[in-house]
Design an enzyme around this catalytic site. Structure first.
Site, PDB file in Angstrom:
ATOM      1  N   LYS A   1       2.634  11.123   7.215  1.00  0.00           N
ATOM      2  CA  LYS A   1       1.819  10.915   8.416  1.00  0.00           C
ATOM      3  C   LYS A   1       2.376  11.615   9.665  1.00  0.00           C
ATOM      4  O   LYS A   1       2.175  12.809   9.817  1.00  0.00           O
ATOM      5  CB  LYS A   1       1.601   9.418   8.639  1.00  0.00           C
ATOM      6  CG  LYS A   1       0.761   8.811   7.495  1.00  0.00           C
ATOM      7  CD  LYS A   1       0.056   7.546   7.828  1.00  0.00           C
ATOM      8  CE  LYS A   1      -0.985   7.210   6.768  1.00  0.00           C
ATOM      9  NZ  LYS A   1      -0.614   6.141   5.845  1.00  0.00           N
TER      10      LYS A   1
ATOM     11  N   PHE B   1       0.857  -1.188   0.000  1.00  0.00           N
ATOM     12  CA  PHE B   1       0.000   0.000   0.000  1.00  0.00           C
ATOM     13  C   PHE B   1       0.887   1.230   0.000  1.00  0.00           C
ATOM     14  O   PHE B   1       1.634   1.475   0.940  1.00  0.00           O
ATOM     15  CB  PHE B   1      -0.953   0.061   1.203  1.00  0.00           C
ATOM     16  CG  PHE B   1      -1.833   1.282   1.133  1.00  0.00           C
ATOM     17  CD1 PHE B   1      -3.010   1.267   0.396  1.00  0.00           C
ATOM     18  CD2 PHE B   1      -1.451   2.466   1.747  1.00  0.00           C
ATOM     19  CE1 PHE B   1      -3.793   2.413   0.280  1.00  0.00           C
ATOM     20  CE2 PHE B   1      -2.233   3.619   1.623  1.00  0.00           C
ATOM     21  CZ  PHE B   1      -3.406   3.587   0.899  1.00  0.00           C
TER      22      PHE B   1
ATOM     23  N   ASP C   1       9.276   2.935   1.954  1.00  0.00           N
ATOM     24  CA  ASP C   1       8.096   3.736   2.273  1.00  0.00           C
ATOM     25  C   ASP C   1       7.849   3.583   3.769  1.00  0.00           C
ATOM     26  O   ASP C   1       7.285   2.586   4.212  1.00  0.00           O
ATOM     27  CB  ASP C   1       6.892   3.257   1.452  1.00  0.00           C
ATOM     28  CG  ASP C   1       5.619   4.039   1.784  1.00  0.00           C
ATOM     29  OD1 ASP C   1       5.619   4.796   2.780  1.00  0.00           O
ATOM     30  OD2 ASP C   1       4.625   3.893   1.045  1.00  0.00           O
TER      31      ASP C   1
END
Ligand SMILES: *Cc1c(COP(=O)(O)O)cnc(C)c1O
Length: 403
Positions: A255, A140, A226
């Site tokens: 985030k 993802f 990531d």
């Protein structure tokens, strides 16, 4: 307005691209959020690990007020007094030559892909349009057309084609499969999550990241991590790659680098890669704005000052050991690292992960299933032992209600 009125309004006027738990939140502080009826909940999602520093963190609030009242947005048409300060801060903290700031995580992933392709053509010498990027099944990395082009999840890619070419997907945690594709001289990069969070918190075998790093060196391929969800102390180290002393060539953050206050993301890499992009070849109106710079520095300083990585390790071990000891027919497996944890739920009498989440909500803990039968448990990293003990009791109570 009651809870149902709020929900109906969103359903009526908003796109239906999410399926939220039926709770309407109004206020947050630390590890807690409150709904419109005044009920308090432990937030065990923490906005997919964006709120590692806790809701409405006082230090972040102060910095935001000060910087928003001084200078918020300049665009990159001009220099600002804050951007360089943030870039230098990131250099000192993570050790890379340079940073490229963006806003959402997906934009930072796109930036990393662009950098890898530029490097492939300008440095590695791959023929134009031929560069391949290797990714992992179950990945993802966000929601743009290019990113969903490398997804193996039909919910993410179905009926959004035609897709961006140039990606090769291999099984996660599979060094043999990785070597089999890396020996292709047209491969520019290997992009991976150190732990596959969205897929259901799949922790690879110890040594996977190190082996992948070594293979990338051997075949002159960029290792891209990531760490948008795993980074910023979530797994008990500042970066999940730190567990194996692995240093990515390109590091993607998002985030929690804003502590949930603002969309901030960035890509870190060394000159050989970063300087392949020239003025005018990539950018973002909001990326690197003074407000974002001030927030990101403070959000990271909080993680360091409050030793949130150490706390994530301790509280994570406590959570997993308590849940592993707990004898519930629902619990198939408890797994994770630091405070990035998941429980895979065995359906009992037609009750599934979703029903367990509804029952937990009644007990004052909110979390959400990811990929059907898996519940992710990722509270803010500031959670203390008493709070964790309280939350664990509530989670156990919720699972017992179906017996
Ligand atoms: C959340 C996430 C993204 C996408 O970030 P957005 O800010 O939602 O675009 C990318 N990669 C990982 C690993 C993520 O967890």
């Amino acid at each position: 307005m009651n809870t149902q009125d709020y929900i109906r309004r969103e359903e009526k006027y908003g796109a239906h691209n999410y399926h939220p738990l039926p709770v309407v939140l109004e206020r947050g502080e630390g590890v807690f959020v409150w709904d419109v009826k005044g009920n308090r909940y432990f937030d065990f999602l923490a906005a997919y690990s964006a709120v590692n520093q806790g809701h409405c963190n006082k230090r972040l609030l102060e910095v935001i007020q000060k910087q928003a009242g001084t200078l918020a947005l300049t665009s990159r048409a001009f220099y600002s007094s804050k951007l360089g300060e943030w870039e230098e801060f990131m250099h000192k903290l993570f050790g890379y030559d340079k940073m490229l700031p963006m806003n959402s995580g997906a934009e930072a992933v796109e930036t990393a892909l662009k950098l890898a392709r530029k490097w492939a053509y300008k440095v590695k010498g791959i023929a134009r349009e031929k560069a391949k990027i290797v990714v992992c099944n179950g990945n993802f990395h966000g929601r743009t057309i290019t990113i969903i082009s490398m997804s193996t999840d039909p919910d993410s890619y179905n009926e959004y084609g035609p897709y961006t070419p140039g990606f090769v997907s291999i099984p996660y945690n599979d060094v043999v499969a990785l070597e089999a594709v890396l020996c292709d001289p047209d491969v520019a990069a290997f992009l991976t999550e150190p732990i596959q969070a969205e897929a259901g918190v799949f922790v690879p075998e110890d040594g996977f990241l190190k082996a992948a790093r070594e293979l990338c060196d051997q075949y002159n391929v960029l290792f891209i991590a990531d760490e948008i969800q795993t980074g910023i102390a979530r797994t008990g180290k500042m970066l999940a790659c730190d567990h194996e002393q692995v240093r990515p060539d390109i590091l993607i953050l998002g985030k929690a680098i804003s502590g949930g206050m603002y969309p901030i993301s960035c890509v870190l890499t060394n000159n050989e890669v970063m300087l392949t992009i020239k003025p005018g070849e990539h950018g973002s109106t909001y990326g690197g704005n003074p407000l974002a710079a001030a927030i990101a520095m403070e959000a990271l300083q909080i993680v360091l000052d409050e030793k949130l990585a150490e706390n994530a390790t301790l509280m994570g071990e406590y959570f997993r050991s308590e849940m592993k000891k707990f004898d519930s027919p629902f619990i198939e497996e408890v797994r994770g690292k630091g405070l990035l944890n998941a429980i895979s739920i065995r359906p009992i009498k037609g009750k599934q992960a979703w029903d367990v989440c509804l029952a937990m909500k009644e007990q004052g803990v909110i979390a959400k299933p990811t990929h059907g039968d898996i519940i992710r448990f990722t509270p803010p990293l500031i959670i203390n032992e008493a709070q964790m003990a309280d939350a664990i009791t509530r989670i156990k109570e919720a699972m017992k209600t179906f017996e």
